[in-house]
Design a protein around this motif. Structure first.
Motif, short mmCIF file in Angstrom:
data_model
loop_
_atom_site.label_atom_id
_atom_site.label_comp_id
_atom_site.label_asym_id
_atom_site.label_seq_id
_atom_site.Cartn_x
_atom_site.Cartn_y
_atom_site.Cartn_z
N UNK A 199 44.77 40.83 90.22
CA UNK A 199 46.20 40.94 89.89
C UNK A 199 46.51 40.46 88.47
N UNK A 200 45.78 40.95 87.47
CA UNK A 200 45.93 40.40 86.12
C UNK A 200 47.30 40.64 85.48
N UNK A 201 48.04 41.65 85.97
CA UNK A 201 49.36 41.92 85.38
C UNK A 201 50.37 40.83 85.75
N UNK A 205 44.94 32.97 85.50
CA UNK A 205 43.58 32.67 85.99
C UNK A 205 43.62 31.62 87.09
N UNK A 206 44.55 30.65 86.96
CA UNK A 206 44.63 29.57 87.95
C UNK A 206 45.16 30.08 89.30
N UNK A 207 46.13 30.98 89.26
CA UNK A 207 46.64 31.57 90.50
C UNK A 207 45.54 32.41 91.15
N UNK A 208 44.90 33.25 90.34
CA UNK A 208 43.86 34.14 90.87
C UNK A 208 42.70 33.35 91.46
N UNK A 209 42.41 32.20 90.88
CA UNK A 209 41.31 31.38 91.37
C UNK A 209 41.50 31.03 92.85
N UNK A 210 42.74 30.77 93.25
CA UNK A 210 43.01 30.46 94.65
C UNK A 210 42.70 31.66 95.53
N UNK A 211 43.26 32.83 95.19
CA UNK A 211 43.11 34.00 96.04
C UNK A 211 41.66 34.48 96.11
N UNK A 212 40.98 34.46 94.97
CA UNK A 212 39.57 34.86 94.98
C UNK A 212 38.74 33.90 95.83
N UNK A 363 56.07 35.80 81.22
CA UNK A 363 55.66 35.65 79.82
C UNK A 363 55.87 34.20 79.40
N UNK A 364 55.16 33.80 78.35
CA UNK A 364 55.27 32.42 77.87
C UNK A 364 54.15 31.55 78.41
N UNK A 365 54.31 30.24 78.24
CA UNK A 365 53.29 29.32 78.76
C UNK A 365 53.53 29.06 80.24
N UNK A 366 52.50 28.61 80.93
CA UNK A 366 52.61 28.41 82.37
C UNK A 366 52.30 26.98 82.76
N UNK A 367 52.92 26.58 83.87
CA UNK A 367 52.67 25.25 84.45
C UNK A 367 52.35 25.45 85.93
N UNK A 368 51.18 25.01 86.32
CA UNK A 368 50.77 25.08 87.73
C UNK A 368 51.21 23.82 88.45
N UNK A 369 51.69 23.98 89.69
CA UNK A 369 52.02 22.80 90.49
C UNK A 369 51.52 23.01 91.92
N UNK A 370 51.35 21.91 92.62
CA UNK A 370 50.87 21.98 93.99
C UNK A 370 49.35 22.05 94.05
N UNK A 371 48.84 22.43 95.20
CA UNK A 371 47.40 22.41 95.47
C UNK A 371 46.87 23.83 95.58
N UNK A 372 46.20 24.30 94.53
CA UNK A 372 45.66 25.66 94.57
C UNK A 372 44.17 25.69 94.94
#
Length: 434
Positions: A199-201, A205-212, A363-372
């Motif tokens: 789902x690169x669109x 990478x951090x979100x995808x890491x969880x699903x993969x 778009x822009x910078x991202x901030x990850x939160x929670x447990x992925x």
């Protein structure tokens, strides 16, 4: 063959057509004024069901269970609903020519239809590997999923290939949802895509890491960074292997391809203004032809929230744009105005026991939160997108209805963020406070 004339014609029989019909009926409609012309054999239905519950091994969804407008909590519009409302449902009819100047549509069978107002709801067609001359791409048991007929054929082959091998080509919505549902059918599943993550669109990478990681844990094999370049078939013409660009060869009883779609605008080439791959419309979905409106996948419209022209391929916009266009058509007839379309982009997906939602702009910078961590028992994590110091997009996995509402609210409000660490610490609670 006699020519038919209607005040309103909707060309296309998907989600947008069904929701437009609902709005026409709500606004007031005389019997015989509206026709829906669809190449499919069934009344409009909620297309997202095809890649999910339709293929479940136990109690699979079937029509008439998911005719529109059940996807948004509305009334289920069975074929008799259209009859009761005086709407002519013209099925199994493909329009092959549109002459906007004479306000005439012509079907493959040679029937002609005249309209006063045309609503284009033709949606998208899947991109096929055979379009690119991929060797062997026309073998049996290579599937594309767009219509209920496609899902029926896939379901039958899944049942006949018990414990077989499935290769999914593509790592987007279809790839992720079909990999999950085929795994639920006890198949040996391999997902192949060229990008560095799924789902690169939308995904980081951090979100995808969880699903993969989660899919791998469920037994789905993932091969990234390569594409299918050929298929071999057996003596019956059924696919048996998938050849990858990196030289690997995968055994396959079933192949499902999900590599995107193209908006179906060819009928209107040179007759209506285009932009960004779609038919250019105003905020009321009127095209450059004053008698023609376009909605859903085919419309490029002013995205008020971001002050730019966009085209959106998702069921939520298909529903809402159809309703907006019909309100505008009826208001125009009465010499009234209707509110501008102020759409907040919304995307979602469900697979296995997962369910994510995204609102806003990524778009822009991202901030990850929670447990992925893919091994997490809660699966609750999310991401905020920040541009010019403001939160403009929000993603969350496994949210409650209240948390998902908060996501939408924060993406529309676009609050300023003085300290990015606050987002990491507060997580979903930041959105809930808005």
């Amino acid at each position: 063959m006699a020519e038919k004339h209607f005040k309103y014609v909707i060309v296309g029989g998907g989600v947008s057509a069904g929701y437009a019909a609902k709005e026409f009926a709500a606004q007031g409609l005389n019997a015989g004024e509206l026709a829906i012309i669809s190449k499919e054999a069934v009344a409009p239905y909620e297309r997202p069901a095809l890649s999910k519950a339709y293929l479940f091994p136990e109690s699979p969804a079937r029509l008439p269970g998911f005719h529109v407008c059940v996807g948004s909590g509305g009334e289920r519009q069975l074929p008799e609903w259209y009859t009761q409302k005086g709407i002519e449902l013209i099925l199994n009819t493909e329009i092959v020519k549109a002459d906007l100047a004479s306000q005439t549509l012509t079907s493959a069978a040679g029937a002609t239809f005249k309209y006063d107002v045309l609503l284009i709801a033709t949606g998208s067609a899947v991109i096929r590997l055979s379009d690119f001359g991929v060797q062997g791409a026309d073998a049996k048991n290579i599937f594309y999923l767009r219509e209920v007929d496609d899902a029926d054929k896939l379901y039958e082959v899944i049942k006949s290939k018990t414990n077989g091998k499935a290769v999914i080509v593509g790592g987007g919505y279809i790839g992720l949802e079909l990999s999950a549902v085929l795994k639920m059918n006890n198949m040996d599943v391999t997902m192949v895509y060229p990008e560095p993550w799924c789902m690169p669109r939308l995904f980081t990478a951090e979100i995808a890491n969880f699903y993969e990681g989660y899919y791998t844990k469920k037994g789905v094999n993932i091969i990234k960074g390569t594409v299918a370049v050929g298929f071999d078939s057996d003596a019956n013409g059924e696919v048996k292997t998938v050849k990858l660009k990196d030289g690997r060869v995968l055994d396959a009883d079933i192949v499902v391809v999900g590599v995107g779609g193209r908006p179906l605008t060819a009928l209107f080439k040179g007759q209506a203004e285009e932009e960004k791959g779609g038919l250019k419309t105003d905020t009321f979905f009127k095209t450059s032809d004053p008698n023609v409106y376009a909605v859903g996948d085919v419309a490029t419209f002013p995205m008020k929230l971001y002050n730019e022209m966009r085209r959106v391929e998702h069921v939520d916009h298909a529903r809402k744009s159809a309703e907006q266009a019909v309100k505008a058509i009826k208001a125009s007839e009465e010499g009234k105005t209707t509110a501008e379309y102020d759409y907040l982009p919304y995307f979602y997906s469900r697979s296995f026991d997962l369910s994510w939602q995204f609102y806003g702009d990524n778009v822009g910078e991202t901030v990850l939160f929670g447990d992925n961590d893919p091994s997490s028992t809660t699966h609750k994590f999310g991401t905020y997108w920040i541009k010019d110091g403001k939160v403009i997009g929000a993603f969350f996995e496994s949210g409650t209805p209240e948390e998902n509402k908060a996501l939408a609210k924060v993406a529309r409000a676009q609050p300023l963020v003085e300290n990015v660490d606050q987002l990491t610490t507060e997580g979903i609670m930041f959105a809930c406070k808005i």
